[in-house]
Design a protein around this motif. Structure first.
Motif, mmCIF file in Angstrom:
data_model
loop_
_atom_site.group_PDB
_atom_site.id
_atom_site.type_symbol
_atom_site.label_atom_id
_atom_site.label_comp_id
_atom_site.label_asym_id
_atom_site.label_seq_id
_atom_site.Cartn_x
_atom_site.Cartn_y
_atom_site.Cartn_z
ATOM 1 N N PRO A 99 2.873 -1.564 15.526
ATOM 2 C CA PRO A 99 3.948 -0.995 14.569
ATOM 3 C C PRO A 99 5.086 -0.399 15.543
ATOM 4 N N GLU A 100 4.788 0.092 16.726
ATOM 5 C CA GLU A 100 5.470 0.730 17.705
ATOM 6 C C GLU A 100 6.284 -0.323 18.557
ATOM 7 N N ASP A 101 5.573 -1.363 18.855
ATOM 8 C CA ASP A 101 6.239 -2.299 19.796
ATOM 9 C C ASP A 101 5.870 -3.656 19.293
ATOM 10 N N PRO A 102 7.022 -4.224 18.179
ATOM 11 C CA PRO A 102 7.028 -5.258 17.557
ATOM 12 C C PRO A 102 7.226 -6.469 18.415
ATOM 13 N N THR A 103 6.754 -7.842 17.894
ATOM 14 C CA THR A 103 7.431 -9.005 18.638
ATOM 15 C C THR A 103 7.846 -9.952 17.485
ATOM 16 N N VAL A 140 9.476 2.018 8.962
ATOM 17 C CA VAL A 140 9.637 3.499 8.524
ATOM 18 C C VAL A 140 8.289 3.968 7.889
ATOM 19 N N ASP A 141 7.710 5.022 8.559
ATOM 20 C CA ASP A 141 6.490 5.431 8.080
ATOM 21 C C ASP A 141 6.840 6.341 6.856
ATOM 22 N N ILE A 142 6.163 6.101 5.642
ATOM 23 C CA ILE A 142 6.440 7.181 4.591
ATOM 24 C C ILE A 142 5.121 7.341 4.111
ATOM 25 N N SER A 143 4.054 7.434 5.098
ATOM 26 C CA SER A 143 2.698 7.988 4.445
ATOM 27 C C SER A 143 2.644 9.483 3.983
ATOM 28 N N ASN A 144 3.694 10.255 4.730
ATOM 29 C CA ASN A 144 4.114 11.430 4.168
ATOM 30 C C ASN A 144 5.492 11.376 3.574
ATOM 31 N N PRO A 145 5.656 11.132 2.094
ATOM 32 C CA PRO A 145 6.986 10.793 1.762
ATOM 33 C C PRO A 145 7.880 11.879 1.755
ATOM 34 N N ASP A 177 0.713 -1.202 -0.159
ATOM 35 C CA ASP A 177 0.122 0.019 0.064
ATOM 36 C C ASP A 177 0.931 1.390 0.065
ATOM 37 N N GLY A 178 2.139 1.067 0.204
ATOM 38 C CA GLY A 178 2.938 2.094 0.034
ATOM 39 C C GLY A 178 3.110 3.148 1.199
ATOM 40 N N GLN A 179 2.630 2.737 2.143
ATOM 41 C CA GLN A 179 2.327 3.450 3.738
ATOM 42 C C GLN A 179 3.684 3.120 4.378
ATOM 43 N N TYR A 180 4.311 2.019 4.334
ATOM 44 C CA TYR A 180 5.505 1.688 5.279
ATOM 45 C C TYR A 180 6.555 1.071 4.450
ATOM 46 N N ALA A 181 7.991 1.714 4.882
ATOM 47 C CA ALA A 181 9.130 0.819 4.339
ATOM 48 C C ALA A 181 9.762 0.203 5.424
#
Length: 420
Positions: free
Chosen positions: A138-142, A76-81, A58-62
């Motif tokens: 997203p902030e606290d992965p496992t 990485v949040d790329i929602s605002n590129p 969806d192009g929102q995360y990298a």
């Protein structure tokens, strides 16, 4: 000396020294392909250096991985590129590197490879990261599960089915990940040789493989229409062909097949060779149905080195200076653009609309904030771009640089920058 050279290249816009025809191709056609930087982030900047990247569908995360040290993996949040921002860093052991990271087909999962940095390292091969699939966020992965793949440099999740393909020393490994907490090994397929990388084309059910030695050096296409039982569909062996040491600097050699990717709109593929010292490797363009070639009989029809290719000396800080690396192909109308994370060249674009006549068109030296970065000192200064990944949904390209982090670009079929 190297710093002066790269600064000059950036100021000049990367004027080609070898293998480049500037703004007009050898056939007299104007070339196209422009890079426009939208945003950059140094991220958390751990010592050791960043590695491969990926962009969610969806192009929102990298994503990007890391090499030496405890860097781990980065969402990485790329929602605002124009303002890419780190969402999390999941550290790894100092004994283990995470060279490759890939989003899974299911929301909230990604995979990261593991390789040892020390003889006594303990690792699982591939880790499955939950950043929103089950209990992770997203902030606290496992870490949700693993693939018992041993030392793994690269992987590729099947885009539509619950399987993951891994690079093995005896072919392509296949793992069933239907239950990410209880995965199973299916088997290895293809040539019994050292597989370096995998890219799957879901539209044509084909996997494009780069074998780098151990019995086979060359390009292999595998039919994955049955994702659990892939079969070799075609291959091109480098055996008996001239190596880079056999030809003049900048001319086509066949050695150390490293990375293969496909044109989503045409029956061509681009295969890159990586040479660390001496004469650098470049990109081969293969006809796999565009002309006389086919999937069963791939034929090389074009070649390009990096735009400023020169001899790479034996100094460790000159390692991989001018060899090409991991790339993607962007199809826009009648134009096909090849974008590469070309190590010390930075991000590079070629016009490959005529696959027999690739032409360098633009570059961006990915050395933003280099004076602030810790980076991998053993590889010298930025730029040190590892790879480029295109997202069609948002028409964005993400480039990871080992020293300076993540960049977001717009790659357009505008006229060659050097023509302005």
């Amino acid at each position: 000396m190297k710093s002066t050279r790269r600064t000059l290249l950036k100021l000049l816009g990367g004027t080609a020294a070898i293998g480049c025809t500037g703004t007009v191709s050898a056939r007299g056609k104007p070339t196209k392909g422009r890079l426009r930087k939208l945003g950059h982030s140094l991220l958390e900047d751990p010592e050791g250096g960043y590695t491969e990247g990926d962009v969610r569908a969806d192009g929102q995360y990298a994503l990007t991985g890391s090499f030496f040290g405890t860097g781990g993996s980065f969402l990485v949040d790329i929602s605002n590129p124009t303002d890419p921002s780190q969402v999390h860093r999941l550290p790894s052991s100092a004994d283990v590197r995470n060279a490759d990271v890939k989003f899974g087909r299911r929301d909230g999962l990604y995979y990261r490879t593991q390789e040892p940095n020390t003889d006594d390292a303990e690792f699982d091969g591939v880790e499955i990261i939950d950043y929103g699939y089950a209990d992770g966020t997203p902030e606290d992965p496992t870490i949700l599960g693993t693939l018992d793949a041993g030392s793994t440099h690269n992987l590729f999740p099947h885009p539509t089915e619950p399987y993951v393909y891994t690079t093995e020393h005896d072919g392509m490994g296949v793992f069933d990940v239907s239950d990410p907490t209880d995965t199973s090994f299916v088997g290895t397929f293809g040539p019994e040789a050292d597989l370096h990388d995998i890219v799957v084309d879901p539209e044509n059910d084909l996997a494009h493989l780069a074998f780098i030695g151990g019995g086979f050096d060359g390009y292999v296409i595998i039919d994955v229409s049955d994702p659990a039982s892939p079969e070799v569909a075609g291959q091109f062996s480098y055996e008996g062909l001239p190596s880079y040491e056999d030809v003049p600097l900048g001319e086509e050699g066949f050695q150390n097949c490293h990375y293969a990717n496909y044109d989503p709109a045409r029956d061509i593929a681009v295969v890159g060779d990586e040479i660390g010292h001496g004469k650098p490797g470049g990109k081969h363009i293969f006809d796999i149905g565009w002309g006389d070639g086919s999937v069963s009989d791939p034929k090389p029809i074009g070649y390009t080195p990096s735009p400023n290719a020169e001899y790479q000396g034996d100094d460790p800080l000159e390692l991989y200076d001018w060899t090409t690396h991991n790339h993607d192909i962007i199809s826009k109308g009648s134009n096909s653009l090849l974008v590469d994370g070309a190590y010390h060249e930075g991000a590079v674009v070629w016009d490959i609309s005529d696959p027999t006549d690739p032409a360098f068109t633009d570059r961006y030296a990915t050395d933003d904030q280099a004076d602030q970065a810790q980076g991998p000192g053993w590889l010298g200064e930025a730029p040190m771009a590892w790879g480029a990944n295109y997202n069609a949904k948002r028409d964005l390209t993400v480039v990871s640089d080992m020293v300076t982090g993540v960049y977001v670009f717009k790659v357009t079929p505008g006229a060659s920058k050097q023509g302005n």
